[in-house]
Design an enzyme around this catalytic site. Structure first.
Site, PDB file in Angstrom:
ATOM      1  CG  ASP A  76     -17.989  -9.398  18.443  1.00 34.19           C
ATOM      2  OD1 ASP A  76     -18.395 -10.226  19.277  1.00 34.19           O
ATOM      3  OD2 ASP A  76     -17.582  -9.724  17.308  1.00 34.19           O
ATOM      4  N   GLY A  77     -18.965  -5.255  20.433  1.00 35.00           N
ATOM      5  CA  GLY A  77     -18.650  -3.933  20.980  1.00 35.00           C
ATOM      6  C   GLY A  77     -18.697  -3.925  22.491  1.00 35.00           C
ATOM      7  CG  ASN A 149     -11.640  -6.345  17.622  1.00 31.60           C
ATOM      8  OD1 ASN A 149     -11.322  -7.484  17.921  1.00 31.60           O
ATOM      9  ND2 ASN A 149     -12.890  -6.008  17.361  1.00 31.60           N
ATOM     10  CD  GLU A 150     -10.328  -2.517  14.862  1.00 34.41           C
ATOM     11  OE1 GLU A 150     -11.060  -1.747  15.512  1.00 34.41           O
ATOM     12  OE2 GLU A 150     -10.661  -3.670  14.542  1.00 34.41           O
ATOM     13  CB  ALA A 191     -13.085  -6.774  13.935  1.00 38.26           C
ATOM     14  CE1 TYR A 192     -12.588  -0.239   8.714  1.00 36.99           C
ATOM     15  CE2 TYR A 192     -11.993   0.893  10.737  1.00 36.99           C
ATOM     16  CZ  TYR A 192     -12.302   0.927   9.388  1.00 36.99           C
ATOM     17  OH  TYR A 192     -12.346   2.130   8.735  1.00 36.99           O
ATOM     18  CB  ALA A 214      -9.862   3.304   0.442  1.00 38.49           C
TER      19      ALA A 214
END
Length: 295
Positions: A76-77, A149-150, A191-192, A214
């Site tokens: 994917d990268g 993606n983001e 993804a992330y 977090a």
């Protein structure tokens, strides 16, 4: 006379045990009558890694590519890097998976021959995937300021959290006290964002995900907003700087920088096989429905 379909190969370095996949891919492209071009960086790697490179038409350089379809070879990268190189040219991209999980690069080794035959026959569909665009007053982020993606706002290597004041359509939402904030597309939902418990969206949804990384408060949860919304962020950090990453390409930014994130006004065209649905991909990649007790 019917002109040949021009295929551009994009990729990077890979493990030696994956080179046979690339060799066979090039041979199959020649057998099917495609005119094959290889991006200069990928060609440089293959020249030293393969004993020989099958016949190609040329090497792709610069920023404009006169090709019909791009093949991204890797994981994917590699697909994300190919999308950045393609930029606004709207060249369809097919992901050939020589990596691991592969949601974008979803054509596995045992599917390549069939997928290429379908490509030659025009038996495939195009999915228009949303991109996000980042704007800053001084254009701090250099290069391609779009993400498939983001967009990730993250603290630097420190124990101190950052504060991300967040506004949606100029209305105050909250101030995230966290290690970071992910602004993800539907494509990036697997993804992330998924790794920090963000929701999974269907790829063609017109939505954006805000997923805190977090967070200090357990009450803060991921939020799904319409793709039409404008997102404004102002970041405070005790270290006087923070990181902003677009699909993994990061820049350090000074404390107090204001960032504007919007849905891009163009899309990336992903080539998908007609018999491959997103639901099937979820079952296969995430092993949904598999009973781990069964040996």
């Amino acid at each position: 006379m019917v002109s040949q379909t021009k295929i551009g190969l994009f990729g990077g370095e890979c493990r030696p045990d994956k080179l046979h996949i690339i060799s066979r891919l090039l041979e199959q492209l020649n057998e099917l009558g495609f005119a094959v071009y290889i991006h200069s960086e990928f060609h440089a790697f293959l020249s030293g890694a393969l004993e020989r490179i099958p016949l190609i038409e040329g090497i792709l350089t610069g920023e404009k590519f006169a090709i019909d379809v791009a093949l991204s070879v890797g994981g994917d990268g590699a697909f994300l890097r190919t999308a950045a190189l393609i930029n606004k040219q709207r060249i369809p991209v097919l992901g050939i998976n020589t990596g691991r999980l592969g949601f974008l690069a979803d054509v596995g080794e045992n599917q390549i021959a069939v997928a290429l035959k379908e490509l030659a026959e025009g038996n495939y569909r195009i999915e228009e995937r949303m991109l996000l665009e980042l704007k800053t007053e001084d254009k701090i982020f250099r290069g391609f300021n779009h993400a498939l993606n983001e967009i990730a706002i993250l603290k630097r290597d420190t124990s101190s959290m950052i504060t991300i004041h967040t506004y949606l359509n100029d209305e105050y939402l909250t101030s995230y006290l966290a290690d970071g904030l992910l602004i993800a597309t539907p494509t990036g939902s697997t993804a992330y964002s998924m790794s920090v418990n963000g929701p999974i969206l269907l790829p063609l949804s017109d939505n954006i995900i805000l997923s805190p990384v977090a967070p200090h408060s357990l009450n803060v949860r991921p939020l799904v907003i319409p793709g039409s919304h404008s997102i404004r962020l102002k970041v405070e950090s005790r270290t006087q700087s923070f990181l902003t990453a677009l699909d993994g390409r990061s820049e350090e930014m000074p404390n107090g920088t204001e960032l504007i994130v919007n849905k891009s006004n163009y899309t990336i065209n992903a080539v998908k096989r007609n018999d491959q649905s997103f639901y099937r991909t979820l079952r296969e990649k995430l092993m949904w429905g598999v009973d781990g007790r069964v040996k």
